[in-house]
Write an enzyme that holds these catalytic residues in place. Structure first.
Site, short mmCIF file in Angstrom:
data_model
loop_
_atom_site.label_atom_id
_atom_site.label_comp_id
_atom_site.label_asym_id
_atom_site.label_seq_id
_atom_site.Cartn_x
_atom_site.Cartn_y
_atom_site.Cartn_z
NE ARG A 177 -78.20 47.21 -4.39
CZ ARG A 177 -78.05 48.44 -3.86
NH1 ARG A 177 -76.92 48.78 -3.28
NH2 ARG A 177 -79.04 49.29 -3.90
CG ASP A 206 -80.21 46.88 -1.55
OD1 ASP A 206 -81.20 47.25 -2.23
OD2 ASP A 206 -79.46 47.69 -0.96
CG HIS A 280 -82.73 49.85 -0.96
ND1 HIS A 280 -82.28 49.75 -2.25
CD2 HIS A 280 -82.62 51.17 -0.64
CE1 HIS A 280 -81.90 50.95 -2.70
NE2 HIS A 280 -82.12 51.83 -1.73
CG ASP A 343 -81.09 53.52 2.04
OD1 ASP A 343 -81.49 52.51 2.67
OD2 ASP A 343 -80.40 53.43 1.01
CD GLU A 344 -81.39 55.47 -2.44
OE1 GLU A 344 -80.91 56.30 -3.20
OE2 GLU A 344 -81.03 54.26 -2.43
CD1 TRP A 410 -77.88 58.21 3.45
CD2 TRP A 410 -77.29 58.31 1.30
NE1 TRP A 410 -79.02 58.09 2.71
CE2 TRP A 410 -78.68 58.14 1.37
CE3 TRP A 410 -76.70 58.38 0.03
CZ2 TRP A 410 -79.50 58.06 0.25
CZ3 TRP A 410 -77.50 58.29 -1.09
CH2 TRP A 410 -78.89 58.13 -0.98
CE1 TYR A 436 -72.22 57.20 0.62
CE2 TYR A 436 -73.32 56.36 -1.34
CZ TYR A 436 -73.35 56.68 0.00
OH TYR A 436 -74.48 56.45 0.74
CG ASP A 438 -70.51 53.74 -5.04
OD1 ASP A 438 -70.12 54.68 -4.30
OD2 ASP A 438 -71.71 53.58 -5.36
CD1 TRP A 486 -72.68 52.97 -1.81
CD2 TRP A 486 -74.04 51.31 -1.20
NE1 TRP A 486 -73.33 53.35 -0.67
CE2 TRP A 486 -74.18 52.36 -0.27
CE3 TRP A 486 -74.81 50.15 -1.04
CZ2 TRP A 486 -75.04 52.28 0.83
CZ3 TRP A 486 -75.67 50.07 0.05
CH2 TRP A 486 -75.78 51.11 0.97
CB THR A 487 -70.84 45.76 -4.93
OG1 THR A 487 -72.02 45.16 -4.38
CG2 THR A 487 -69.80 45.94 -3.84
C1 ACM Z 1 -77.42 54.94 0.21
O1 ACM Z 1 -76.40 55.18 -0.45
N1 ACM Z 1 -78.57 54.72 -0.40
C2 ACM Z 1 -77.39 54.88 1.66
#
Ligand code: ACM
Length: 626
Positions: A177, A206, A280, A343-344, A410, A436, A438, A486-487
């Protein structure tokens, strides 16, 4: 980086600062853990101190050991002039053991994994440890030297026996990011090493950027490392479509990555590289649209935050390319684990795809979740065939877990619990557990832009990685803990430090210290202030905690005594009683305040803490009403 600190010269300090500094020093004296972070397993304090003088000799039995070399380099950089002598090369009798520090790897007897013994007496210091254990003993020794305030250095006498609670103690950094250069990554590794953290999870790819050179697929960085522009502020809602209009990018060459790996190895840190799939992955798809289920659609590297609907298509061509990418990754990174994300991953593109429908039927899968499981399983097989293991985010449980996968939990602890019950290893990293980084560090609107949430230091510190619902056998599968940075909303190294610190120290203690030795008041008020004072002098950024005792609250009554503890050694606390935000031109807190509020009146005690380098806390507000 120079790890020395300037010890204030008491004679020239105004009385207020003496109070604050001495109060921290006084606390340190009562501290059962001698200021060490993470708190050791066992500390037995004794009378007296070992005085490190320029004549002190460092005796080593394994001079080529990398931990020993690290110590030598530390001494040199910090301006110490002590001679280091290889015990094997000299007549031991020539050296009285007086005024020596002995670093021994070839001692007899057992030692827990990554453990060390440190004996400090007035005559000598003896440190025993093997491998990482020697390195961690050296980190403790350095912290004790730092903590000393008598000339060249002195260390209070004690016996310390120490080893970590968990084998996996991780910090993550998202360089997709926003990109963080090699110098910053090394600084991050320095911090991890100081706090005995041993796994660096490097989130390299990502939607918004591909950051690792892959020689076989050059477009991954030629195209995927650069986005045309970046979202300003929060991910777009209906009221915000602001972008900066500035191309943004960066990536590491394989040569740079090898250099970072070497740097980490010297600090007993393993690197877990993460190559995200099947979601991602927009940056990779922008570079090679044939990786998607709709190659004609037209793709660009992500410019906004969130979850892209465009994901990798599970074709043979995709797997061939992923195998090629992973092979280069495994040739570079020597560690056991390759993180494959997982993920996601929205399933919309797969649902629209005739190919995916056919594959689901051919493979007798239930649905698209089954397809995700098929995807991860196929990748796992390849990674296992190369002698490595995969880690995935907890979504890899959906549709069936790949046979040998380690799960990073997570989304709370549910995934971790389920995986441990299935006999899989688990690393706990729940956002809901304060891991987390962030997330904002308080609820105050004065906190800088973040993804939201509220993960104060106390919450991170309180996290317990082993869920009580697991039985003893299942608990052994919780191999450790990790905090994630996470940035999306962290564009600079300074802000990364601000978000990571001091919470990284809390993570260190969660991963290392036996639960019985954890004590938040001791950690935050007796040990942390000196660490932050040193980081302040060494040029790190961090969130300055609110002075202890000044946290936002409302209290009722007529008479109040307010006693504050400085959160950073050497910092000053300023306050107002007039409702305005305090600054350095206001009253300085020097000793406990006695305040009287007339009946039916309200008064606000507002404070700000300002460190010697000028870093400022947010403004705190105690509302006192009568
Ligand atoms: C995540 O925070 N999507 C692993």
């Amino acid at each position: 980086m120079k790890h020395t600190i300037q010890i204030p010269n008491y004679r020239f300090l105004i009385p207020g600062l003496i109070f604050l500094f001495l109060s921290n020093a006084a606390f340190a004296q009562n501290d059962p853990y001698m200021g060490i972070i993470p708190a050791p397993v066992s500390v037995t304090k004794a009378k007296g101190e070992f005085k490190l003088t320029p004549e002190t000799i460092i005796l080593v039995d394994t001079p080529d050991n990398k931990a020993v070399k690290f110590f030598n380099n530390y001494l040199k950089k910090a301006g110490y002039v002590n001679t280091v002598i290889d015990m094997g090369q000299v007549d031991r009798k020539k050296y009285s053991l007086k005024n020596t520090i002995t670093l021994s790897l070839n001692f007899k007897g057992e030692m827990p994994l990554e453990g060390y013994h440190l004996q400090i007496s007035e005559n000598q210091v003896i440190l025993e440890g093997r491998g990482a254990g020697m390195f961690y003993g050296i980190q403790t020794l350095i912290q004790l030297l730092h903590g000393s305030n008598a000339g060249y250095g002195s260390i209070p006498c004690a016996v310390i026996k120490d080893h970590p609670r968990f084998p996996y103690r991780g910090m993550h950094l998202d360089v997709a990011r926003h990109f963080f250069d090699v110098d910053f990554v090394k600084k991050y590794l320095d911090l991890m090493a100081m706090y005995k953290l041993n796994n660096f999870h490097w989130h390299l790819t990502d939607d918004q950027g591909w950051r690792i050179e892959i020689k076989k697929y050059p477009k991954l960085t030629e195209v995927g490392a650069m986005r045309a522009q970046t979202k300003i502020g929060r991910a777009a809602g209906p009221d915000s479509m602001l972008y900066d209009g500035t191309p943004y990018g960066g990536f590491y060459t394989q040569e740079q990555i090898a250099d970072v790996i070497h740097y980490a190895e010297d600090r007993y840190i393993n690197i877990v590289p993460e190559i995200e799939m099947p979601g991602h992955s927009l940056a990779a798809i922008a570079a090679y649209p044939e990786l998607s289920c709709d190659p004609e659609k037209g793709y660009k590297v992500g410019e906004n935050w969130g979850v892209s609907q465009d994901v990798l298509c599970p074709t043979d061509e995709t797997f061939k390319m992923l195998d090629g990418i992973l092979l280069e990754v495994m040739e570079l990174f020597p560690g056991k684990y390759i993180h494959i994300g997982g993920d996601e991953c929205p399933k919309i593109a797969w649902k629209k795809s005739d190919f995916c429908r056919r594959l689901i039927s051919e493979q007798s899968l239930n649905d698209e979740n089954g397809l995700q499981s098929y995807f991860v399983g196929r990748i796992e097989k390849y990674v296992n065939s190369q002698g490595r293991s995969i880690i995935g985010w907890d979504e890899i449980l959906e549709g069936g877990l790949a046979p040998n996968a380690t799960v990073m939990s997570w989304r709370g602890e549910g995934g971790g619990i389920a995986a441990a019950q299935l006999g899989h290893d688990v690393i706990m990293t729940p956002g809901s557990g304060g891991l987390y980084l962030d997330h904002a560090q308080s609820k105050s609107p004065q906190e800088p832009l973040s993804i939201g949430g509220n993960a104060p230091l106390s919450k991170t510190y309180a996290y317990e990685p082993v869920p009580a619902v697991l039985n003893t056998e299942q608990q052994k599968h919780v191999i450790g803990v990790q905090a994630n940075v996470w940035t999306e909303y962290i564009a600079t190294p300074e802000k990364a430090e601000y978000m990571a610190l001091p919470r990284m120290m809390a993570v260190s203690e969660v991963g290392w210290t036996p639960p019985a030795n954890k004590d938040y008041t001791n950690f935050s008020q007796q040990r942390l202030p000196n660490h932050l004072g040193k980081l302040d002098a060494a040029g790190f950024d961090f969130r300055v905690p609110i002075a202890y005792g000044a946290e936002d609250t409302t209290i009722s009554g007529g008479n109040f005594k307010v006693e504050l503890v400085s959160p950073v050694a050497g910092a000053k606390i300023y306050y107002t009683l007039d409702g305005y935000a305090p600054r350095e031109t206001d009253l300085e807190y020097k000793s406990p305040l006695t305040l009287t509020i007339p009946e039916h009146q309200t008064m606000h005690l507002k404070t700000i803490t300002i460190t010697p380098s000028g870093k400022r806390s947010i403004v705190s507000d105690i509302k006192m009403e009568n």
